[in-house]
Design an enzyme around this catalytic site. Structure first.
Site, PDB file in Angstrom:
ATOM      1  N   GLU A 120       6.541   4.888   6.961  1.00 34.43           N
ATOM      2  CA  GLU A 120       6.027   6.066   6.275  1.00 34.43           C
ATOM      3  C   GLU A 120       6.766   7.336   6.681  1.00 34.43           C
ATOM      4  O   GLU A 120       6.730   7.741   7.835  1.00 34.43           O
ATOM      5  CB  GLU A 120       4.527   6.212   6.565  1.00 34.43           C
ATOM      6  CG  GLU A 120       3.705   5.152   5.866  1.00 34.43           C
ATOM      7  CD  GLU A 120       2.262   5.089   6.336  1.00 34.43           C
ATOM      8  OE1 GLU A 120       1.500   4.348   5.716  1.00 34.43           O
ATOM      9  OE2 GLU A 120       1.912   5.769   7.309  1.00 34.43           O
TER      10      GLU A 120
ATOM     11  N   THR B  13      -0.703  -2.914  10.490  1.00 35.21           N
ATOM     12  CA  THR B  13      -1.107  -3.238   9.111  1.00 35.21           C
ATOM     13  C   THR B  13       0.025  -3.899   8.431  1.00 35.21           C
ATOM     14  O   THR B  13       0.700  -3.340   7.572  1.00 35.21           O
ATOM     15  CB  THR B  13      -1.514  -2.036   8.282  1.00 35.21           C
ATOM     16  OG1 THR B  13      -2.583  -1.409   8.928  1.00 35.21           O
ATOM     17  CG2 THR B  13      -2.042  -2.479   6.921  1.00 35.21           C
TER      18      THR B  13
ATOM     19  N   THR C 102       0.877  -1.188   0.000  1.00 36.94           N
ATOM     20  CA  THR C 102       0.000   0.000   0.000  1.00 36.94           C
ATOM     21  C   THR C 102       0.912   1.236   0.000  1.00 36.94           C
ATOM     22  O   THR C 102       1.299   1.707  -1.058  1.00 36.94           O
ATOM     23  CB  THR C 102      -0.965   0.007   1.205  1.00 36.94           C
ATOM     24  OG1 THR C 102      -0.215  -0.164   2.399  1.00 36.94           O
ATOM     25  CG2 THR C 102      -1.996  -1.085   1.078  1.00 36.94           C
TER      26      THR C 102
ATOM     27  N   LYS D 150       4.275  -6.943   3.772  1.00 38.06           N
ATOM     28  CA  LYS D 150       4.000  -5.541   3.442  1.00 38.06           C
ATOM     29  C   LYS D 150       3.708  -4.812   4.745  1.00 38.06           C
ATOM     30  O   LYS D 150       3.223  -5.417   5.709  1.00 38.06           O
ATOM     31  CB  LYS D 150       2.846  -5.390   2.456  1.00 38.06           C
ATOM     32  CG  LYS D 150       1.467  -5.743   2.924  1.00 38.06           C
ATOM     33  CD  LYS D 150       0.648  -4.746   3.676  1.00 38.06           C
ATOM     34  CE  LYS D 150       0.667  -3.349   3.200  1.00 38.06           C
ATOM     35  NZ  LYS D 150      -0.273  -2.530   4.099  1.00 38.06           N
TER      36      LYS D 150
END
Lengths: 378, 378
Positions: free
Chosen positions: B272, B187, B150, B176
């Site tokens: 991120e 996640t 993602t 991932k």
């Protein structure tokens, strides 16, 4: 009950703030409150296991003395994680203030706020004390409010007055705080002066309740500070019949709660780098504890807070945060109503459909500016 | 034991990834693993109370079937907080894949990752299944790894091989994850294919241990996801003597643990917006639990993470985070050693001086870029 978003000191109190050189900026960084009449005091402190030196000293004073006449606060240095030397430094500062004011050392309460882990430059405080004391005045309260600020962009002041019997009783409260704000108070200092005549037990009860419904209901970054303090001094100058319980205590508690809630909201509105003020209403919880856990899990979720910053109605992140809180909720029970994200005020309503308890917490969004402020803070 | 930072599928496995249109970008978003031999399977899931529909289905399959032949994963939509319709959608997807592969519906494991709270566009998946299946190959594993991404900027692949007796046994693991990463997996999706012949009990033991020491030791933002899954398929093609305990299980566990730890570190390195990879070593804890609580309290502190981003050696924030963790530590017990903040790798050592237990966790810094990514993600 009357409320004014400005500090007006009750009879018998004076205050001042000066720049003693702890802040590199040259801004005000040393603050003093003085009570002409010996006052009773109550305080609530951080639940962090690492506690700053002035709090250790303050707790000792509160146990050993019955009456208090001064609160000395510096910003620019938290005097925390400084070991025994830090405690000596705090005691020395109390001594300087006591000598200059002609009061006992035990009657001086203390606090510090700023960087953690650096020795306090006591000599700067010593040199500034005479000027700090000679400048004490009722109007000096605004300087006091500015001198306790760190990353705050504005001072936080409120005055509430009420009638107890035929007498006017005044409560003046001043706070600082913008980051390291978690439930359980965070880098939040709040000093409350009242002219009420009130028993110590009643004052403690009123303060506990006021803090639980205000400063324990806000969060900026979920980081619990080492210096959090909410302290109240009551000097009895209003001449009211002593508050000890019943309607009078309820009225006083209500007014104190209102003052604290107002300041708590100001702290969130001034949150470091924040662009939005978020109110989270949780209802349908099994009990108060569950309502608070759910609300704070959302309020402390950086993913929820960044979504609000981006005006991105990602309610999935609300569900994720509630689910992660440990509450064994089923998907079908959870109702989420997220108001418009466009303005400065955002409202989120969450119904857990599990019971009748509810609560409200306040928080801010998480912005690139918050990161910048805290990356550079030193 | 040999380790390769690239996926090489063991004998009997094929994979593929295609773009079915769930991602607006047109990037790969539908991924399939196929095992020619029926394989045993174990999996660990998120502990979030809000669980995505494919996980509900997956858990049911794992209870009802004994052997599995496929793992179907889509990105671009988490199929979470989608109610009964979401479960129907997940079951329909399993059906499409089963029909095309000529296997039973129960032998298809499922997952989804992406936005929470939106219905899955099942029709897009249905239309893409024939191409997905016809393109299955050993080399397709790299497409699989890209199709489950993602906000990841790179795919995460590792292959480990070891000897069990005279036979070579291979473990290929793909993950991932870049945000919504908290201990308890976040996640994070991880799929592990091995040709080992191993009993289900032994496989479960090895997986529990591997996850505890890898994915449960990393955090990016403290946000626990609704879709976390680590699943392993073992098809027995290596022809080794079945692993059931003893040295063979220890060796296999070690290799599986190494594969998971490698992927966990890749997730943190790809966090991120992160600019730094932070290793936190906590020693001197009373027990493992205390070591982990202290390490994660630091790793999840946004104030510590912003300080690292700013290359600001603010060790007071480490003390604050340990003190806030609930551990009743005294200031004098806490020893903090913060390495250089200049490079891309930062090391923090914390000694609690309370006992002999220790642990290591990995995290990243918090940057304005993280805030931007998560403000815009939709």
């Amino acid at each position: 009950m009357k409320k004014l978003l400005k500090a007006v000191l009750p009879a018998g109190f004076k205050a001042n703030g000066v720049a003693c050189g702890l802040k590199k900026s040259g801004n005000l960084d040393l603050a003093l409150i003085y009570s002409e009449l010996p006052a009773i005091a109550c305080a609530k402190f951080t639940s962090n296991s690492i506690v700053a030196a002035p709090l250790i000293v303050c707790k000792k004073q509160l146990r050993s003395a019955k009456r208090f006449q001064a609160v000395l606060v510096n910003s620019g240095n938290a005097n925390c994680f400084t070991g025994k030397a830090g405690i000596q430094d705090a005691l020395a500062c109390a001594g300087f203030a006591a000598r200059e004011l002609g009061i006992t050392k035990n009657s001086v309460l203390l606090n510090s706020t700023g960087i953690i882990g650096k020795r306090l430059e006591v000599i700067k405080i010593k040199q500034a004390i005479p000027g700090l004391v000679s400048g004490l005045s009722a109007a000096g309260v605004h300087k006091f409010a500015r001198a306790i600020m760190t990353t705050d962009t504005c001072s936080k002041e409120v005055t509430v007055s009420l009638k107890i019997g035929s007498k006017a009783v005044n409560i003046c409260a001043i706070a600082k705080g913008a980051g390291m704000i978690a439930p359980n108070m965070a880098t939040l200092l709040c000093f409350i002066m009242t002219d009420a005549d009130i028993s110590k037990a009643a004052l403690n009860k009123a303060l506990t309740c006021a803090v639980e419904n205000s400063f324990n209901r806000i969060t900026v970054d979920g980081c619990m500070s080492t210096n959090d303090t909410v302290a109240v001094l009551a000097n009895g100058a209003a001449g009211n019949k002593q508050i000890a319980g019943g309607k009078n205590l309820r009225d006083f508690s209500g007014a104190l709660g209102e003052a604290c809630l107002e300041l708590a909201k100001m702290v969130v509105k001034d949150a470091e780098g924040a662009s939005k003020f978020i109110q989270i209403d949780v209802s349908g919880a099994k009990d108060q504890g569950e309502a608070k856990v759910a609300a704070l899990s959302i309020a402390n979720s950086v993913l929820f807070k960044t979504a609000v910053f981006g005006e991105n109605p990602n309610f999935g992140r609300v569900a994720q945060a509630v689910g992660a809180s440990g509450i064994k909720i089923k998907e079908g029970q959870l109702k989420i109503k997220l108001g418009s994200l466009k303005g400065k005020q955002v409202k989120l309503k969450v119904d857990l459909s599990r019971g009748k308890a509810k609560t409200v917490v306040f928080t801010s969004d998480l912005t690139p500016e918050y990161v910048k402020i805290n990356a550079e803070y030193n």
